[in-house]
Design an enzyme around this catalytic site. Structure first.
Site, PDB file in Angstrom:
ATOM      1  N   SER A  64      77.723 -51.898  28.812  1.00  6.92           N
ATOM      2  CA  SER A  64      77.654 -52.370  27.272  1.00  6.92           C
ATOM      3  C   SER A  64      77.006 -51.711  26.257  1.00  6.92           C
ATOM      4  CB  SER A  64      77.207 -53.962  27.505  1.00  6.92           C
ATOM      5  OG  SER A  64      75.822 -54.065  27.751  1.00  6.92           O
TER       6      SER A  64
ATOM      7  N   HIS B 137      72.114 -56.130  22.055  1.00  8.67           N
ATOM      8  CA  HIS B 137      72.891 -54.979  21.968  1.00  8.67           C
ATOM      9  C   HIS B 137      72.720 -54.199  20.887  1.00  8.67           C
ATOM     10  CE1 HIS B 137      73.782 -57.124  25.761  1.00  8.67           C
ATOM     11  NE2 HIS B 137      74.663 -55.888  26.343  1.00  8.67           N
TER      12      HIS B 137
END
Length: 281
Positions: free
Chosen positions: A34, A262
C-alpha cells in the site's frame, strides 16, 4: 537528469554495481504494498483491481513521469505481502512476479510491512490499548519484543526470498526497494494523541520497530544486490504528527486523501524524488 531509457529491444545489461547514470529505466515494473500503491490517494488507476487501491499519484507513477520509460507496468496492491509476489493476493490479482520478465530493467517496491501482520498488529493494535495509560507504554508492556522478533526472524528471510526471485526473473534489472518513511516522531507528542492515539511511551518503541523493519529491508537488499532507498533522514519532521502541508503520512484519525497511517501524495512524491536522488539521477 542523466536518465538512460531503453526499450526492451535495445536495453543493455546493467548490473546493480554499475555507474548509476547508466541505469536503464525501461521496461519499468512497479511492485509492492500500500505504500507503493498510494492506498487511498485519489485519483485511482481505473483499470486496477479495486482491492489494490492503486493511485495514479503513487511514487512509481511519479518516477515514470520523470523518466518517461517506453514501457511501464504497475502491479502495486494495498495489503500485499512478500508471499503475494508468488501467489494471487485476491481474485483477479495476479502474482506480482508475473509482471517481471527477463527484459525488465527497473523494478521498484516497498514490501515487508504487512508480513506477519506486524504493521496492523502494532500501529493499529496499540491504538486500542493506549487509552488505558496515555502517558505510559501499555503496548510495549503487552507485546515486548514480539514484533521486532517477527521482523528479524520471519520478515527478513521473506524479503531475501522475494528479492532473490525478482533478481532471478530480471537478472539485468536494477532492483530498488524503498524504506518506509517515518510514521511517528521520535518521542511522544501529547497534542498528536487525538489524531494518532498512541500512548506517549509507546511512540519511541514503535519508532524503533520501524527502524528494525527498515534495517531488515536494507540488509535484504544488500544480500541480494538490490538498491535500498533510505527515507529516514528526508522524512524527519514529515511524520503523521506534522501539520497539513508538511506531513507525508496521514494520521489514523481524520486522514486526508490517503488511507490512515499511509503516505499522501506529497509523501509519494518525496519517495519518488529520493529514489531518483539516491540512484544518482
Amino acid at each position: 537528469m542523466g536518465v538512460g531509457v531503453a526499450g526492451s529491444a535495445t536495453a543493455k545489461v546493467t548490473p546493480p554495481t554499475a555507474n548509476p547514470h547508466a541505469i536503464k529505466t525501461s521496461p519499468y515494473v512497479a511492485l509492492g504494498d500500500s505504500y507503493s500503491s498510494a492506498a487511498g490517494v485519489a485519483p485511482f488507476v481505473a483499470t486496477a483491481p479495486p482491492t489494490c487501491s492503486r493511485s495514479a499519484l503513487n511514487f512509481a507513477h511519479d518516477i515514470a513521469a520523470m523518466t518517461k520509460p517506453s514501457s511501464f507496468t504497475d502491479v502495486t496492491c494495498s495489503g500485499a505481502r512478500t508471499s503475494d509476489f508468488f501467489s494471487s493476493q485476491a481474485p483477479g490479482v495476479a502474482p506480482q512476479l508475473d509482471a517481471v520478465t527477463k527484459d525488465t530493467r527497473l523494478v521498484t517496491m516497498t514490501i515487508g510491512g504487512n508480513d506477519e501482520g506486524v504493521f496492523v498488529n502494532s500501529f493499529f493494535g496499540c491504538a486500542t490499548v493506549s487509552a488505558s495509560d496515555v502517558t505510559g507504554n501499555p503496548c510495549q508492556q503487552r507485546y515486548g519484543t514480539t514484533f521486532t522478533d517477527q521482523i528479524t526472524n520471519q520478515t527478513y528471510p521473506h524479503l531475501v526470498a522475494a528479492l532473490t526471485a525478482v533478481r532471478k526473473k530480471a537478472p539485468a534489472a536494477t532492483v530498488v526497494i524503498v524504506g518506509y518513511p517515518r510514521i511517528l516522531p521520535s518521542t511522544g507528542v501529547l497534542s498528536c494523541y487525538p489524531s494518532m492515539p498512541i500512548a506517549m511511551g509507546d511512540v519511541p518503541w514503535l519508532a524503533h520497530e520501524e527502524d528494525v523493519l527498515n534495517d531488515a529491508v536494507r540488509r535484504a537488499a544488500s544480500k541480494t544486490g538490490a538498491r535500498f532507498i533510505d527515507m529516514s533522514a528526508s522524512s524527519l519532521g514529515h511524520d503523521a504528527c506534522a501539520p497539513v502541508g508538511q506531513r507525508w503520512i496521514e494520521p489514523a484519525v481524520g486522514p486526508i486523501n490517503a488511507f490512515p497511517v499511509h503516505p499522501n501524495a506529497m509523501g509519494e512524491a518525496a519517495m519518488a524524488a529520493q529514489t531518483l536522488l539516491q540512484l544518482g539521477h
